[in-house]
Design a protein around this motif. Structure first.
Motif, mmCIF file in Angstrom:
data_model
loop_
_atom_site.group_PDB
_atom_site.id
_atom_site.type_symbol
_atom_site.label_atom_id
_atom_site.label_comp_id
_atom_site.label_asym_id
_atom_site.label_seq_id
_atom_site.Cartn_x
_atom_site.Cartn_y
_atom_site.Cartn_z
ATOM 1 N N ASP A 164 0.421 12.148 11.222
ATOM 2 C CA ASP A 164 1.607 11.948 12.052
ATOM 3 C C ASP A 164 2.304 10.711 11.494
ATOM 4 O OD1 ASP A 164 3.533 11.333 13.904
ATOM 5 O OD2 ASP A 164 2.194 11.346 15.639
ATOM 6 N N LEU A 165 3.225 10.925 10.573
ATOM 7 C CA LEU A 165 3.835 9.808 9.862
ATOM 8 C C LEU A 165 4.709 8.941 10.760
ATOM 9 C CD1 LEU A 165 4.508 11.437 6.394
ATOM 10 C CD2 LEU A 165 2.591 10.013 7.132
ATOM 11 N N SER A 166 4.999 9.396 11.975
ATOM 12 C CA SER A 166 5.715 8.521 12.915
ATOM 13 C C SER A 166 4.804 7.392 13.391
ATOM 14 C CB SER A 166 6.248 9.323 14.106
ATOM 15 O OG SER A 166 5.189 9.731 14.958
ATOM 16 N N THR A 167 3.492 7.527 13.196
ATOM 17 C CA THR A 167 2.542 6.473 13.579
ATOM 18 C C THR A 167 2.083 5.654 12.376
ATOM 19 O OG1 THR A 167 0.541 7.822 13.331
ATOM 20 C CG2 THR A 167 1.682 7.930 15.472
ATOM 21 N N LEU A 168 2.627 5.932 11.179
ATOM 22 C CA LEU A 168 2.215 5.213 9.984
ATOM 23 C C LEU A 168 2.484 3.721 10.174
ATOM 24 C CD1 LEU A 168 1.077 5.549 7.106
ATOM 25 C CD2 LEU A 168 3.445 5.710 6.301
ATOM 26 N N THR A 169 1.438 2.930 10.037
ATOM 27 C CA THR A 169 1.487 1.497 10.290
ATOM 28 C C THR A 169 0.785 0.786 9.146
ATOM 29 O OG1 THR A 169 1.324 1.978 12.663
ATOM 30 C CG2 THR A 169 0.917 -0.290 11.989
ATOM 31 N N ALA A 170 1.306 -0.386 8.763
ATOM 32 C CA ALA A 170 0.691 -1.168 7.690
ATOM 33 C C ALA A 170 0.329 -2.551 8.213
ATOM 34 C CB ALA A 170 1.640 -1.278 6.498
ATOM 35 N N PHE A 171 -0.863 -3.011 7.825
ATOM 36 C CA PHE A 171 -1.374 -4.306 8.264
ATOM 37 C C PHE A 171 -1.798 -5.132 7.061
ATOM 38 C CE2 PHE A 171 -2.539 -1.435 11.801
ATOM 39 C CZ PHE A 171 -1.956 -2.101 12.864
ATOM 40 N N SER A 172 -1.657 -6.454 7.180
ATOM 41 C CA SER A 172 -2.244 -7.355 6.200
ATOM 42 C C SER A 172 -3.510 -7.940 6.815
ATOM 43 C CB SER A 172 -1.265 -8.465 5.805
ATOM 44 O OG SER A 172 -0.920 -9.256 6.924
ATOM 45 N N PHE A 173 -4.551 -8.031 6.009
ATOM 46 C CA PHE A 173 -5.851 -8.558 6.409
ATOM 47 C C PHE A 173 -6.161 -9.781 5.564
ATOM 48 C CE2 PHE A 173 -6.131 -4.435 8.179
ATOM 49 C CZ PHE A 173 -7.233 -4.337 8.995
ATOM 50 N N SER A 174 -6.834 -10.749 6.134
ATOM 51 C CA SER A 174 -7.307 -11.889 5.347
ATOM 52 C C SER A 174 -8.543 -11.457 4.567
ATOM 53 C CB SER A 174 -7.660 -13.059 6.270
ATOM 54 O OG SER A 174 -8.899 -12.820 6.924
ATOM 55 N N ALA A 175 -9.002 -12.324 3.687
ATOM 56 C CA ALA A 175 -10.203 -12.035 2.901
ATOM 57 C C ALA A 175 -11.463 -12.046 3.768
ATOM 58 C CB ALA A 175 -10.337 -13.054 1.773
ATOM 59 N N ALA A 176 -11.362 -12.480 5.025
ATOM 60 C CA ALA A 176 -12.518 -12.515 5.927
ATOM 61 C C ALA A 176 -12.472 -11.400 6.965
ATOM 62 C CB ALA A 176 -12.583 -13.868 6.637
ATOM 63 N N GLN A 177 -11.511 -10.488 6.863
ATOM 64 C CA GLN A 177 -11.366 -9.414 7.844
ATOM 65 C C GLN A 177 -11.561 -8.057 7.188
ATOM 66 O OE1 GLN A 177 -7.316 -10.537 8.950
ATOM 67 N NE2 GLN A 177 -8.036 -10.873 11.047
ATOM 68 N N GLY A 178 -12.308 -7.202 7.875
ATOM 69 C CA GLY A 178 -12.483 -5.829 7.444
ATOM 70 C C GLY A 178 -12.211 -4.915 8.618
ATOM 71 N N MET A 179 -12.581 -3.641 8.471
ATOM 72 C CA MET A 179 -12.331 -2.687 9.542
ATOM 73 C C MET A 179 -13.317 -1.538 9.485
ATOM 74 S SD MET A 179 -10.742 -1.427 6.739
ATOM 75 C CE MET A 179 -9.397 -2.527 6.546
ATOM 76 N N ILE A 180 -13.408 -0.836 10.595
ATOM 77 C CA ILE A 180 -14.093 0.451 10.638
ATOM 78 C C ILE A 180 -13.042 1.457 11.075
ATOM 79 C CG2 ILE A 180 -15.895 1.866 11.680
ATOM 80 C CD1 ILE A 180 -17.420 -0.763 12.255
ATOM 81 N N TYR A 181 -12.742 2.406 10.194
ATOM 82 C CA TYR A 181 -11.790 3.452 10.529
ATOM 83 C C TYR A 181 -12.442 4.451 11.469
ATOM 84 C CZ TYR A 181 -8.864 2.078 6.538
ATOM 85 O OH TYR A 181 -8.071 1.409 5.654
ATOM 86 N N ARG A 182 -11.681 4.896 12.455
ATOM 87 C CA ARG A 182 -12.151 5.971 13.322
ATOM 88 C C ARG A 182 -12.363 7.238 12.490
ATOM 89 N NH1 ARG A 182 -11.962 4.680 18.548
ATOM 90 N NH2 ARG A 182 -10.629 2.953 19.170
ATOM 91 N N ARG A 183 -13.248 8.063 12.943
ATOM 92 C CA ARG A 183 -13.518 9.343 12.281
ATOM 93 C C ARG A 183 -12.218 10.147 12.190
ATOM 94 N NH1 ARG A 183 -18.305 13.327 14.397
ATOM 95 N NH2 ARG A 183 -17.997 14.961 12.855
ATOM 96 N N GLY A 184 -11.906 10.632 10.985
ATOM 97 C CA GLY A 184 -10.733 11.473 10.782
ATOM 98 C C GLY A 184 -9.411 10.728 10.674
ATOM 99 N N LEU A 185 -9.419 9.397 10.613
ATOM 100 C CA LEU A 185 -8.175 8.634 10.540
ATOM 101 C C LEU A 185 -7.579 8.715 9.136
ATOM 102 C CD1 LEU A 185 -6.327 6.501 12.059
ATOM 103 C CD2 LEU A 185 -7.520 4.847 10.615
ATOM 104 N N TRP A 186 -6.288 9.032 9.048
ATOM 105 C CA TRP A 186 -5.587 9.027 7.770
ATOM 106 C C TRP A 186 -5.332 7.584 7.363
ATOM 107 C CZ3 TRP A 186 -5.253 13.170 4.827
ATOM 108 C CH2 TRP A 186 -5.342 14.430 5.415
ATOM 109 N N HIS A 187 -5.613 7.245 6.102
ATOM 110 C CA HIS A 187 -5.413 5.885 5.607
ATOM 111 C C HIS A 187 -5.179 5.915 4.099
ATOM 112 C CE1 HIS A 187 -9.706 6.695 5.074
ATOM 113 N NE2 HIS A 187 -9.653 5.856 4.040
#
Length: 180
Positions: free
Chosen positions: A118-141
């Motif tokens: 759903d490209l209407s929800t396409l969002t971009a974030f900047s992360f520091s070198a000390a931040q990571g993430m866990i993507y939800r199952r099935g998340l487009w990235h």
């Protein structure tokens, strides 16, 4: 994997996608922010601080899969890089945590009812070198994009070695624009 030749939603967008600094609240629809800080509790007889990030539920694990831990070495990307594809791991959450580098950018999108981004929800974030993430199952990235320097990342997910481990889809090209 699906064909990388499919295009979701036509032509390139004339509007750049703004890259905003990540916050826990802003990232919550897409997954979990991984960072240390004041939260946590003492561990190892008081010589360490434990930060539990996300407990994986049985639903996060596909029968017949194995837990795969990898190190990715990512080359630095310019902050105005254009993205033209997304991927997702429909059968697994995915952890990405920097081990080195100066920071990274993440572009994420929810799914439509038919499973396409759903490209209407396409969002971009900047992360520091000390931040990571866990993507939800099935998340487009979009794949890892190191900024400021080459970087190494710890990546973990559940995989069974089949094409279902990672779907890739071409999208209309979007240029990233640093700063919110």
């Amino acid at each position: 994997m699906t064909s990388g030749h499919q295009i979701a939603h036509g032509l390139a967008s004339p509007r750049p996608l703004r890259v905003a600094p990540v916050t826990k609240a802003a990232f919550e629809p897409f997954g979990w922010l991984v960072e240390t800080g004041e939260a946590g509790r003492d561990a190892n007889n008081g010589t360490a601080r434990r930060h539990d990030i996300h407990a994986h539920a049985a639903a996060d694990v596909r029968p017949g899969s194995r837990f795969v831990t990898s190190i990715f070495e990512a080359r630095e990307q310019p902050p105005t890089t254009a993205i033209a594809m997304l991927e997702r791991h429909v059968n697994s959450v995915q952890l990405i945590m920097p081990l080195s580098g100066a920071g990274h950018m993440v572009s994420v999108s929810q799914s439509n009812a038919d499973g396409t981004p759903d490209l209407s929800t396409l969002t971009a974030f900047s992360f520091s070198a000390a931040q990571g993430m866990i993507y939800r199952r099935g998340l487009w990235h979009h794949p890892i994009m190191a900024t400021g320097a080459d970087a190494r990342f710890l990546v973990q997910s559940w995989q069974d070695g089949s094409a279902a481990d990672c779907e890739i889809l071409a999208i209309a090209t979007r240029t990233l624009a640093p700063g919110a």
